[in-house]
Design a protein around this motif. Structure first.
Motif, PDB file in Angstrom:
ATOM      1  N   VAL A  73      -6.212  13.331 -33.213  1.00 48.29           N
ATOM      2  CA  VAL A  73      -5.542  12.256 -32.480  1.00 48.29           C
ATOM      3  C   VAL A  73      -6.556  11.623 -31.544  1.00 48.29           C
ATOM      4  N   ARG A  74      -6.758  10.320 -31.697  1.00 52.59           N
ATOM      5  CA  ARG A  74      -7.695   9.574 -30.856  1.00 52.59           C
ATOM      6  C   ARG A  74      -6.978   8.925 -29.677  1.00 52.59           C
ATOM      7  N   ARG A  75      -5.759   8.471 -29.941  1.00 53.92           N
ATOM      8  CA  ARG A  75      -4.973   7.796 -28.904  1.00 53.92           C
ATOM      9  C   ARG A  75      -3.503   8.083 -29.147  1.00 53.92           C
ATOM     10  N   LEU A  76      -2.770   8.308 -28.040  1.00 50.41           N
ATOM     11  CA  LEU A  76      -1.343   8.581 -28.125  1.00 50.41           C
ATOM     12  C   LEU A  76      -0.679   7.971 -26.900  1.00 50.41           C
ATOM     13  N   ASN A  77       0.109   6.923 -27.126  1.00 50.71           N
ATOM     14  CA  ASN A  77       0.860   6.281 -26.043  1.00 50.71           C
ATOM     15  C   ASN A  77       2.338   6.568 -26.251  1.00 50.71           C
ATOM     16  N   LEU A  78       2.977   7.093 -25.208  1.00 52.54           N
ATOM     17  CA  LEU A  78       4.387   7.461 -25.297  1.00 52.54           C
ATOM     18  C   LEU A  78       5.209   6.638 -24.330  1.00 52.54           C
ATOM     19  N   ASP A  79       6.395   6.259 -24.769  1.00 52.51           N
ATOM     20  CA  ASP A  79       7.410   5.600 -23.942  1.00 52.51           C
ATOM     21  C   ASP A  79       8.641   6.486 -23.937  1.00 52.51           C
ATOM     22  N   PHE A  80       8.981   7.048 -22.777  1.00 49.06           N
ATOM     23  CA  PHE A  80      10.161   7.900 -22.654  1.00 49.06           C
ATOM     24  C   PHE A  80      11.329   7.027 -22.218  1.00 49.06           C
ATOM     25  N   LEU A  81      12.348   6.937 -23.055  1.00 48.40           N
ATOM     26  CA  LEU A  81      13.455   6.015 -22.814  1.00 48.40           C
ATOM     27  C   LEU A  81      14.748   6.715 -22.421  1.00 48.40           C
ATOM     28  N   LYS A  82      15.091   7.792 -23.122  1.00 51.54           N
ATOM     29  CA  LYS A  82      16.324   8.544 -22.828  1.00 51.54           C
ATOM     30  C   LYS A  82      16.044  10.022 -23.023  1.00 51.54           C
ATOM     31  N   THR A  83      16.687  10.851 -22.236  1.00 55.98           N
ATOM     32  CA  THR A  83      16.452  12.284 -22.321  1.00 55.98           C
ATOM     33  C   THR A  83      17.209  12.899 -23.497  1.00 55.98           C
ATOM     34  N   ALA A  84      16.723  14.055 -23.896  1.00 54.74           N
ATOM     35  CA  ALA A  84      17.410  14.907 -24.860  1.00 54.74           C
ATOM     36  C   ALA A  84      17.531  16.276 -24.203  1.00 54.74           C
TER      37      ALA A  84
END
Length: 156
Positions: A73-84
């Motif tokens: 993995v070179r790049r990993l962008n995450l958007d957290f929108l709703k919980t689980a």
């Protein structure tokens, strides 16, 4: 024992992998810990490749006269929108956006029912055991190219 759905399924060019949230995936509040999503996304990418006929073990072993290869993995962008939370059933969706040279771009998302929980933009490099970028062997590259999609993961 043969469990054909253990690796999820390909729905067109979208890979879908069901994941159950266990206690080990949560923090002390019972909400999925952010690092657990990274593991869920990794499983989605690995099983997408497995269903496409590209196996990590075969690449690692190098095949006939080929170098040992791996994905990094070179790049990993995450958007957290709703919980689980614990016991939720999540669906990890993966789409290959681009495969060029040693680079693979993927869009991934995790859904809880109709709710989009997390989105990821991922760039993976194919590398040799010495850590140098390289192209996938032609048979594997062809299999991966057949999965490149312009689909939209923001739609459940």
């Amino acid at each position: 024992m043969d469990w054909p759905d253990l690796a999820g399924r390909l729905n067109g060019q979208t890979h879908e992998l069901p994941v159950r949230v266990y206690y080990e995936d949560t923090d002390f509040t019972g909400i999925v810990y952010h690092g657990s999503y990274v593991r869920f996304f990794e499983r989605g990418r690995s099983d997408l490749l497995r269903l496409a006929g590209i196996n990590h073990a075969d690449l690692r072993d190098g095949g006939r006269d080929g170098p040992a290869l791996a994905f990094a993995v070179r790049r990993l962008n995450l958007d957290f929108l709703k919980t689980a939370t614990i016991d939720d059933l999540l669906i990890v969706r993966t789409i290959v956006r681009e495969h060029r040279g040693a680079r693979i771009r993927l869009d991934q998302s995790i859904w809880r029912g109709d709710d989009l929980s997390v989105k990821a933009d991922v760039e993976v490099a194919v590398i040799t055991s010495a850590g140098r970028p390289t192209r996938l062997p032609s048979p594997a590259a062809g299999k991966l190219a057949s999965l490149v999609s312009a689909g939209d993961l923001d739609q459940g």
